[in-house]
Scaffold this motif. Structure first.
Motif, PDB file in Angstrom:
ATOM      1  N   HIS A 415      -6.415  -6.148  -6.505  1.00  0.00           N
ATOM      2  CA  HIS A 415      -5.246  -5.458  -5.509  1.00  0.00           C
ATOM      3  C   HIS A 415      -4.889  -4.047  -6.282  1.00  0.00           C
ATOM      4  CE1 HIS A 415      -3.690  -7.813  -8.924  1.00  0.00           C
ATOM      5  NE2 HIS A 415      -2.555  -7.095  -8.967  1.00  0.00           N
ATOM      6  N   VAL A 416      -4.883  -3.884  -7.431  1.00  0.00           N
ATOM      7  CA  VAL A 416      -4.671  -2.622  -8.055  1.00  0.00           C
ATOM      8  C   VAL A 416      -5.612  -1.612  -7.459  1.00  0.00           C
ATOM      9  CG1 VAL A 416      -4.332  -1.411 -10.272  1.00  0.00           C
ATOM     10  CG2 VAL A 416      -3.352  -3.590  -9.752  1.00  0.00           C
ATOM     11  N   LYS A 417      -7.000  -1.984  -7.550  1.00  0.00           N
ATOM     12  CA  LYS A 417      -8.065  -1.111  -7.214  1.00  0.00           C
ATOM     13  C   LYS A 417      -7.889  -0.814  -5.878  1.00  0.00           C
ATOM     14  CE  LYS A 417     -12.257  -1.793  -8.718  1.00  0.00           C
ATOM     15  NZ  LYS A 417     -12.580  -0.585  -9.620  1.00  0.00           N
ATOM     16  N   ASP A 418      -7.599  -1.787  -4.828  1.00  0.00           N
ATOM     17  CA  ASP A 418      -7.320  -1.466  -3.550  1.00  0.00           C
ATOM     18  C   ASP A 418      -6.294  -0.323  -3.298  1.00  0.00           C
ATOM     19  OD1 ASP A 418      -8.991  -3.407  -2.943  1.00  0.00           O
ATOM     20  OD2 ASP A 418      -7.559  -5.081  -2.313  1.00  0.00           O
ATOM     21  N   LEU A 419      -5.104  -0.378  -3.733  1.00  0.00           N
ATOM     22  CA  LEU A 419      -4.143   0.416  -3.702  1.00  0.00           C
ATOM     23  C   LEU A 419      -4.302   1.715  -4.260  1.00  0.00           C
ATOM     24  CD1 LEU A 419      -1.149  -0.115  -2.606  1.00  0.00           C
ATOM     25  CD2 LEU A 419      -0.347   0.421  -4.891  1.00  0.00           C
ATOM     26  N   LEU A 420      -4.948   1.971  -5.359  1.00  0.00           N
ATOM     27  CA  LEU A 420      -5.482   3.213  -5.916  1.00  0.00           C
ATOM     28  C   LEU A 420      -6.508   3.915  -5.018  1.00  0.00           C
ATOM     29  CD1 LEU A 420      -5.305   2.480  -9.631  1.00  0.00           C
ATOM     30  CD2 LEU A 420      -3.826   3.857  -8.553  1.00  0.00           C
ATOM     31  N   ALA A 421      -7.635   2.873  -4.326  1.00  0.00           N
ATOM     32  CA  ALA A 421      -8.521   3.521  -3.597  1.00  0.00           C
ATOM     33  C   ALA A 421      -8.067   4.129  -2.607  1.00  0.00           C
ATOM     34  CB  ALA A 421      -9.495   2.321  -3.068  1.00  0.00           C
ATOM     35  N   ILE A 422      -7.128   3.706  -1.861  1.00  0.00           N
ATOM     36  CA  ILE A 422      -6.266   4.494  -0.716  1.00  0.00           C
ATOM     37  C   ILE A 422      -5.723   5.915  -1.148  1.00  0.00           C
ATOM     38  CG2 ILE A 422      -4.461   4.223   0.913  1.00  0.00           C
ATOM     39  CD1 ILE A 422      -4.555   1.154   0.579  1.00  0.00           C
ATOM     40  N   VAL A 519      -0.077 -14.262  -4.562  1.00  0.00           N
ATOM     41  CA  VAL A 519       0.335 -12.831  -3.858  1.00  0.00           C
ATOM     42  C   VAL A 519       1.636 -12.508  -4.753  1.00  0.00           C
ATOM     43  CG1 VAL A 519       1.490 -11.694  -1.914  1.00  0.00           C
ATOM     44  CG2 VAL A 519      -0.533 -13.096  -1.600  1.00  0.00           C
ATOM     45  N   HIS A 520       2.610 -13.373  -5.055  1.00  0.00           N
ATOM     46  CA  HIS A 520       3.762 -12.566  -5.776  1.00  0.00           C
ATOM     47  C   HIS A 520       3.638 -12.180  -7.065  1.00  0.00           C
ATOM     48  CE1 HIS A 520       6.521 -14.162  -2.750  1.00  0.00           C
ATOM     49  NE2 HIS A 520       5.815 -15.464  -2.611  1.00  0.00           N
ATOM     50  N   THR A 521       2.354 -12.826  -7.809  1.00  0.00           N
ATOM     51  CA  THR A 521       2.033 -12.394  -9.127  1.00  0.00           C
ATOM     52  C   THR A 521       1.511 -10.998  -8.968  1.00  0.00           C
ATOM     53  OG1 THR A 521       1.303 -14.392  -9.924  1.00  0.00           O
ATOM     54  CG2 THR A 521       0.571 -12.713 -11.370  1.00  0.00           C
ATOM     55  N   ARG A 522       0.650 -10.727  -8.034  1.00  0.00           N
ATOM     56  CA  ARG A 522       0.085  -9.564  -7.708  1.00  0.00           C
ATOM     57  C   ARG A 522       0.978  -8.358  -7.253  1.00  0.00           C
ATOM     58  NH1 ARG A 522      -5.540 -10.472  -7.217  1.00  0.00           N
ATOM     59  NH2 ARG A 522      -6.030 -12.717  -7.280  1.00  0.00           N
ATOM     60  N   LEU A 526       1.971  -4.365  -8.562  1.00  0.00           N
ATOM     61  CA  LEU A 526       2.149  -3.305  -7.326  1.00  0.00           C
ATOM     62  C   LEU A 526       3.484  -2.624  -7.627  1.00  0.00           C
ATOM     63  CD1 LEU A 526       0.440  -4.372  -4.175  1.00  0.00           C
ATOM     64  CD2 LEU A 526      -0.625  -3.512  -6.551  1.00  0.00           C
ATOM     65  N   ASP A 527       4.603  -3.294  -8.206  1.00  0.00           N
ATOM     66  CA  ASP A 527       6.015  -3.082  -8.424  1.00  0.00           C
ATOM     67  C   ASP A 527       5.753  -2.263  -9.777  1.00  0.00           C
ATOM     68  OD1 ASP A 527       7.168  -4.225  -6.498  1.00  0.00           O
ATOM     69  OD2 ASP A 527       7.723  -6.205  -7.599  1.00  0.00           O
ATOM     70  N   GLN A 528       5.033  -2.317 -10.720  1.00  0.00           N
ATOM     71  CA  GLN A 528       4.692  -1.761 -11.928  1.00  0.00           C
ATOM     72  C   GLN A 528       3.976  -0.417 -11.536  1.00  0.00           C
ATOM     73  OE1 GLN A 528       2.289  -3.500 -14.986  1.00  0.00           O
ATOM     74  NE2 GLN A 528       2.491  -1.761 -16.207  1.00  0.00           N
ATOM     75  N   LEU A 529       3.105  -0.493 -10.622  1.00  0.00           N
ATOM     76  CA  LEU A 529       2.519   0.765 -10.194  1.00  0.00           C
ATOM     77  C   LEU A 529       3.214   1.883  -9.429  1.00  0.00           C
ATOM     78  CD1 LEU A 529      -0.767   1.299 -10.247  1.00  0.00           C
ATOM     79  CD2 LEU A 529      -0.892   0.669  -7.851  1.00  0.00           C
ATOM     80  N   GLU A 530       4.155   1.238  -8.587  1.00  0.00           N
ATOM     81  CA  GLU A 530       4.992   2.078  -7.965  1.00  0.00           C
ATOM     82  C   GLU A 530       6.159   2.838  -9.001  1.00  0.00           C
ATOM     83  OE1 GLU A 530       8.057   2.094  -4.129  1.00  0.00           O
ATOM     84  OE2 GLU A 530       6.995   0.465  -4.751  1.00  0.00           O
ATOM     85  N   LEU A 531       6.718   2.169 -10.123  1.00  0.00           N
ATOM     86  CA  LEU A 531       7.635   2.434 -10.981  1.00  0.00           C
ATOM     87  C   LEU A 531       6.777   3.793 -11.595  1.00  0.00           C
ATOM     88  CD1 LEU A 531       9.351  -0.655 -12.337  1.00  0.00           C
ATOM     89  CD2 LEU A 531      10.452   1.259 -11.082  1.00  0.00           C
ATOM     90  N   LEU A 532       5.515   3.428 -12.272  1.00  0.00           N
ATOM     91  CA  LEU A 532       4.763   4.501 -12.928  1.00  0.00           C
ATOM     92  C   LEU A 532       4.591   5.656 -11.887  1.00  0.00           C
ATOM     93  CD1 LEU A 532       1.735   2.331 -14.478  1.00  0.00           C
ATOM     94  CD2 LEU A 532       3.340   3.644 -15.592  1.00  0.00           C
ATOM     95  N   GLN A 552      -2.670  -1.960 -19.682  1.00  0.00           N
ATOM     96  CA  GLN A 552      -3.630  -2.851 -20.463  1.00  0.00           C
ATOM     97  C   GLN A 552      -3.477  -4.378 -19.458  1.00  0.00           C
ATOM     98  OE1 GLN A 552      -6.162  -2.274 -22.610  1.00  0.00           O
ATOM     99  NE2 GLN A 552      -5.398  -0.288 -22.054  1.00  0.00           N
ATOM    100  N   ALA A 553      -2.511  -4.914 -19.213  1.00  0.00           N
ATOM    101  CA  ALA A 553      -2.198  -6.232 -18.663  1.00  0.00           C
ATOM    102  C   ALA A 553      -2.460  -6.120 -17.026  1.00  0.00           C
ATOM    103  CB  ALA A 553      -1.206  -6.790 -19.144  1.00  0.00           C
ATOM    104  N   SER A 554      -2.833  -7.309 -16.558  1.00  0.00           N
ATOM    105  CA  SER A 554      -2.612  -7.672 -15.071  1.00  0.00           C
ATOM    106  C   SER A 554      -2.609  -8.988 -14.774  1.00  0.00           C
ATOM    107  CB  SER A 554      -4.100  -6.942 -14.491  1.00  0.00           C
ATOM    108  OG  SER A 554      -4.221  -7.547 -13.270  1.00  0.00           O
ATOM    109  N   GLY A 555      -2.017  -9.081 -13.359  1.00  0.00           N
ATOM    110  CA  GLY A 555      -1.713 -10.469 -13.308  1.00  0.00           C
ATOM    111  C   GLY A 555      -2.982 -11.099 -12.579  1.00  0.00           C
ATOM    112  N   ASP A 556      -3.877 -10.262 -12.008  1.00  0.00           N
ATOM    113  CA  ASP A 556      -5.112 -10.819 -11.245  1.00  0.00           C
ATOM    114  C   ASP A 556      -5.941 -11.561 -12.279  1.00  0.00           C
ATOM    115  OD1 ASP A 556      -7.160 -11.359  -9.592  1.00  0.00           O
ATOM    116  OD2 ASP A 556      -7.932  -9.041  -9.764  1.00  0.00           O
ATOM    117  N   LEU A 557      -6.045 -12.785 -11.928  1.00  0.00           N
ATOM    118  CA  LEU A 557      -6.744 -13.872 -12.944  1.00  0.00           C
ATOM    119  C   LEU A 557      -6.374 -14.054 -14.203  1.00  0.00           C
ATOM    120  CD1 LEU A 557     -10.303 -12.972 -11.642  1.00  0.00           C
ATOM    121  CD2 LEU A 557      -8.818 -14.472 -10.439  1.00  0.00           C
ATOM    122  N   ALA A 558      -5.019 -13.535 -14.723  1.00  0.00           N
ATOM    123  CA  ALA A 558      -4.695 -13.742 -15.865  1.00  0.00           C
ATOM    124  C   ALA A 558      -4.225 -14.949 -16.221  1.00  0.00           C
ATOM    125  CB  ALA A 558      -3.326 -12.843 -16.093  1.00  0.00           C
TER     126      ALA A 558
END
Length: 694
Positions: A415-422, A519-522, A526-532, A552-558
Motif C-alpha cells: 500500500h505504501v508502494k502504491d501511494l508513492l507510485a502515484i 485496512v486499518h493497520t495499513r 499512510l497516516d505516517q506517510l502524510e505526516l512525513l 524501517q517498520a510497516s504494518g503490511d504483513l507485520a
C-alpha cells in the motif's frame, strides 16, 4: 563573547581535532586535510558537531559547509548538536544567532541525497532530465526482472541469476569501478559464465532507465562521480563549499572517495572521521583502503588525530577489544582507555551444543533482569540472521519477549508502494514503472491495457491531459476519469505541495479497501506517510529522500504489535553498528562464524571478520559474554538425527585475547553430568535383571 567556551568539556584529542586550522587573513577559517580516527565510544558525533560549530563561530558561512553522513537521522542529529554547541559558545540565550546558523546549515545530508540535489542542478550538463525520478531497490529489481524475461534469460536450461542477484552484481560493479569480469570473479564466481548475457542485461537496464528518466540508488553516486571527473564542472561544484566534513569515512566506496578528492583536490577544508577497526561493509563495496590511504593521498600528508578516550565501556571490555585488534596487520594503532573504571571481566563460555547455547543465554538474560538490567538494555548479537533460530524458540518457551532487527521495510509494503507510485508518476510522467503500477490499481485494467495507456501518453508528448482521449476498459471508465482528474490537477505547476498526499489518499482509499486486508493497520502507515510529507518543501524532495532513507517498520504483513513492558534485542552485528547495551551476548564465537566460513579465502576478508567481532564486543558497556558451542548438527539429516561436527576454536581467540577473558563452561539441563549424578541414587541394576530372565 567567548569563542572557546564550547571546547571546555572536550578532552585534549577532541579539542585538537575540533580546533585544527587557523583564521584566514581575510575572513573565515582555513585548514588542510584532517583525518580523525575515532575509536568505538570515543565521542565521534560530538567531536564532529563541535567542529561544524567551531567553523561557523569563526566566520565560515554555514551555507558553505558540506556535511556528508550515511543516514538522514545522523544528518539531522549533526545539525541539532552543532546548533546546541553554537548556542553555548555564543552565550546565545535567546537563540537568535545560533538559530541563524542552524537555518543556513543547509548542506547536511547523506551522500545520495546531496548527490540528488547536485544532479538536478547540473542535469543539463550531464544530459539528464532535471525532473528525473529516483527508484528504490525493489523497483530496480523488478525492472531488471522484466528485462531478464524479455531477453529470454529466465528460460535458460542452466541456472541464471535471479533479479536480486543481478541487481547486486550491477551495484557492486558500479560502486567498486571494477570490470564486470573482475566483479564476478571476486564476489559472484558462480555467475562468471553469464558475463556476456549480464552485459547485455545491464546495458538494456541502463537504456530503459534513461528512457523512463529514472535513476536508481547507485546512479546518484555514478552520475555525481562523472560530474566531478570533468575538471571545469568539478571546480564549479567546489566553489559552493569552503569546508567538507564526512562521517563514517571507513564505510565509503571508491566512487565516494574519488568524489571527495575531486571536490577538494589539495585537501583544503576536508575533514573525514571514521574508525578503520569498524570497516565491515565490503559486501556493499565499501573499502577500508579509503581510510587507511587517506593521509598519504595529500602532499603534505594529512593531519591525523586519534580519539582513544572511551566513554561507553568498562576497561575490562576494552581490554578484550584492544587485544583482538592489536593482532591486525594493517591499521591505525590506538589503545582505547575507559573513563568508567575496570568493570567485570568478559567471559568466554563453552557450551556443548546450540540448544545449550540458547539455554545459557536465556538463563543469563533472566538473571541479569533480576539484577535490574532491563531486557531492553541487553542484546544478543550474531554473525548471520539464522544463528538465532534455536534461541528464538527457547525465548518463546520461557515467555521472554524479544525484537529482532529485520523484517519488511516500510517502502516494501504494497500500500505504501502504491501511494508513492502515484506521487512518482505525477512528478515524472515518463516514469513508466510508476505508471504501470498505478494503472493496474483500477479494476479491469490489466497489464496489456496499462501498457496501451502508457504508450498513448508518451505518443501524445507526456501530458496527463492526453489521457482524457484514451478509451479505458468499460469496467473502469468512472475510476479512470477520477484518476485522470487527479493526475492533471496535481501535476499543474502552480499546484502547492501542501495537501497533495491527502488528495491522493482520498482517491486511493476505495482501491485500498478493495485490494487489501487489514485496512486499518495499513491506514496507519499512510497516516505516517502524510505526516512525513509535511516535513519536506516539495514533492520531489519528499519522494526522493524517502526512497534514499526510508522508515524501517510497516504494518503490511507485520506481526502482532509488541505490547510488553520490555523486550530483549536480537540483532546481526552489521545491524548493531552504532548501538550500545549494558550487557551483550555474542553467539557462535567459533571458526565458521567468526570468521565466517565464506570469508576464509582471502586475507582481507579474514581481517574484516576480525573487525566485525570487534564491533560486536564494543557494543557492550558493562558485561560481555562470548559463547562457544562445541558441537554443530549436520544439515540434511532426519529430524531426529544426531550427526554432528565439532566446531573449531575461533582463530581470533589467541593466547593474548584469552588472557583478557574469564573462561567458563555451562552445563545444560539435558543429560548433563550433574543430572546423571543426581539420578545415580535410583539407578536400575539392568545387568542382574537381564540375567534373571534365564
Amino acid at each position: 563573547m567567548s569563542t572557546t567556551a564550547h571546547l571546555a568539556k572536550l578532552n585534549v584529542a577532541q579539542r585538537k581535532a575540533v580546533a585544527y586550522g587557523e583564521l584566514a587573513e581575510s575572513q573565515g577559517f582555513r585548514s588542510g586535510p584532517l583525518l580523525i580516527i575515532a575509536g568505538a565510544g570515543t565521542g565521534k558525533t560530538s567531536t564532529l558537531a563541535h567542529r561544524v560549530a567551531h567553523l561557523a563561530i569563526h566566520g565560515v558561512d554555514p551555507a558553505r559547509i558540506l556535511m556528508l553522513t550515511f543516514t538522514r537521522r545522523a544528518a539531522l542529529e549533526m545539525r541539532r548538536r552543532a546548533h546546541e554547541v553554537a548556542k553555548v559558545a555564543l552565550n546565545d540565550v535567546i537563540g537568535g544567532v545560533s538559530q541563524t546558523i542552524l537555518q543556513r546549515l543547509g548542506w547536511v545530508g547523506t551522500f545520495h541525497s546531496v548527490g540528488n540535489r547536485l544532479l538536478r542542478h547540473y542535469a543539463r550538463q550531464l544530459g539528464l532530465d532535471p525532473q528525473f525520478s529516483v527508484v528504490d531497490r525493489a523497483d530496480s529489481a523488478d525492472l531488471i526482472d522484466g528485462i531478464r524475461q524479455e531477453l529470454g534469460f529466465a528460460s535458460k536450461e542452466q541456472r541464471f541469476p535471479r533479479k536480486d542477484t543481478c541487481l547486486a552484481i550491477y551495484s557492486y560493479r558500479v560502486n567498486t569501478q571494477l570490470s564486470l569480469k573482475d566483479s564476478l570473479a571476486r564476489q559472484f564466481p558462480w555467475c562468471a559464465q553469464w558475463e556476456d548475457d549480464l552485459t547485455k542485461l545491464f546495458r538494456t537496464y541502463v537504456e530503459r532507465k534513461q528512457k523512463f528518466a529514472v535513476l536508481d540508488y547507485d546512479d546518484l553516486l555514478l552520475y555525481w562521480h562523472i560530474l566531478m571527473s570533468e575538471p571545469k564542472l568539478a571546480q564549479h561544484v567546489a566553489t559552493h563549499f569552503d569546508h567538507v566534513l564526512v562521517d563514517e569515512y571507513q564505510d565509503t566506496n571508491r566512487l565516494q572517495a574519488e568524489i571527495l578528492y575531486h571536490l577538494c583536490p589539495d585537501g583544503s577544508g576536508l575533514t573525514v572521521v571514521g574508525d578503520d577497526a569498524q570497516a565491515i561493509y565490503s559486501f556493499r563495496a565499501a573499502t577500508v583502503e579509503n581510510i587507511l590511504g587517506f593521509p598519504d593521498h595529500f602532499q603534505p600528508r594529512a593531519e591525523v588525530v586519534a580519539l582513544a578516550q572511551n566513554y561507553r565501556s568498562t576497561q575490562a571490555v576494552l581490554d578484550v577489544s584492544n587485544a583482538l585488534m592489536a593482532e591486525a596487520p594493517k591499521q591505525f594503532r590506538k589503545h582505547l582507555l575507559s573513563l568508567r573504571g575496570t568493570g567485570s571481566r568478559p567471559r568466554l563460555v563453552t557450551v556443548e551444543d546450540l540448544p545449550t547455547q540458547a539455554e545459557y543465554v536465556c538463563t543469563q538474560v533472566l538473571k541479569a533482569r533480576e539484577a535490574n538490567v532491563p531486557l531492553k538494555r541487553q542484546a544478543v548479537l550474531f554473525r548471520s540472521s539464522s544463528h538465532s533460530d534455536l534461541l528464538e524458540v527457547e525465548l518463546s518457551k520461557r515467555k521472554i519477549p524479544f525484537i529482532k532487527f529485520g523484517g519488511l521495510k516500510f517502502l516494501e509494503a504494497a500500500h505504501v508502494k502504491d501511494l508513492l507510485a502515484i506521487l512518482r508518476w505525477i512528478d515524472n510522467p515518463r516514469n513508466a514503472m510508476a505508471g504501470f503500477r498505478v494503472l493496474q490499481l483500477l479494476k479491469g485494467m490489466g497489464p496489456a491495457n496499462a501498457r496501451r495507456a502508457l504508450n498513448h501518453l508518451l505518443q501524445q508528448g507526456g501530458s496527463f491531459e492526453a489521457l482524457r482521449s484514451f478509451e479505458p476498459p468499460a469496467d473502469c471508465a468512472v475510476d479512470w476519469r477520477k484518476l485522470v482528474d487527479l493526475l492533471v490537477t496535481l501535476a499543474g505547476p502552480q499546484q502547492p505541495w501542501t495537501g497533495q498526499v491527502n488528495q491522493v489518499r482520498t482517491w486511493y482509499r476505495p482501491h485500498l479497501e478493495r485490494l487489501y486486508e487489514h485496512v486499518h493497520t495499513r491506514i496507519g502507515d499512510l497516516d505516517q506517510l502524510e505526516l512525513l510529507a509535511g516535513q519536506y518543501p516539495s514533492r520531489e524532495r519528499f519522494i526522493t529522500e524517502l526512497t534514499l532513507d526510508p522508515p524501517q517498520a510497516s504494518g503490511d504483513l507485520a506481526g502482532q504489535p509488541l505490547l510488553d513492558e520490555d523486550y530483549l534485542v536480537l540483532s546481526t552485528v552489521h545491524s548493531a553498528k552504532g548501538m550500545e547495551w549494558d550487557t551483550v551476548y555474542v553467539l557462535n564465537v567459533v571458526d565458521g562464524s567468526f570468521p565466517s566460513e565464506f570469508a576464509t579465502g582471502r586475507a582481507e576478508t579474514i581481517e574484516e571478520e576480525r573487525r566485525l567481532l570487534y564491533v560486536a564486543m564494543t557494543r557492550a558497556k558493562d558485561d560481555l559474554m562470548l559463547v562457544q558451542p562445541l558441537k554443530f548438527p549436520l544439515t540434511h539429516q532426519p529430524k531426529q538425527g544426531d550427526a554432528h561436527v565439532y566446531g573449531g576454536r575461533s582463530r581470533f581467540m589467541t593466547e593474548k585475547v584469552l588472557k583478557t577473558l574469564e573462561a567458563t563452561t555451562f552445563q545444560g539441563s539435558n543429560l548433563g553430568e550433574a543430572s546423571l549424578a543426581e539420578a545415580g541414587q535410583s539407578a536400575l541394576d539392568a545387568v542382574e535383571r537381564v540375567k534373571s530372565m534365564w
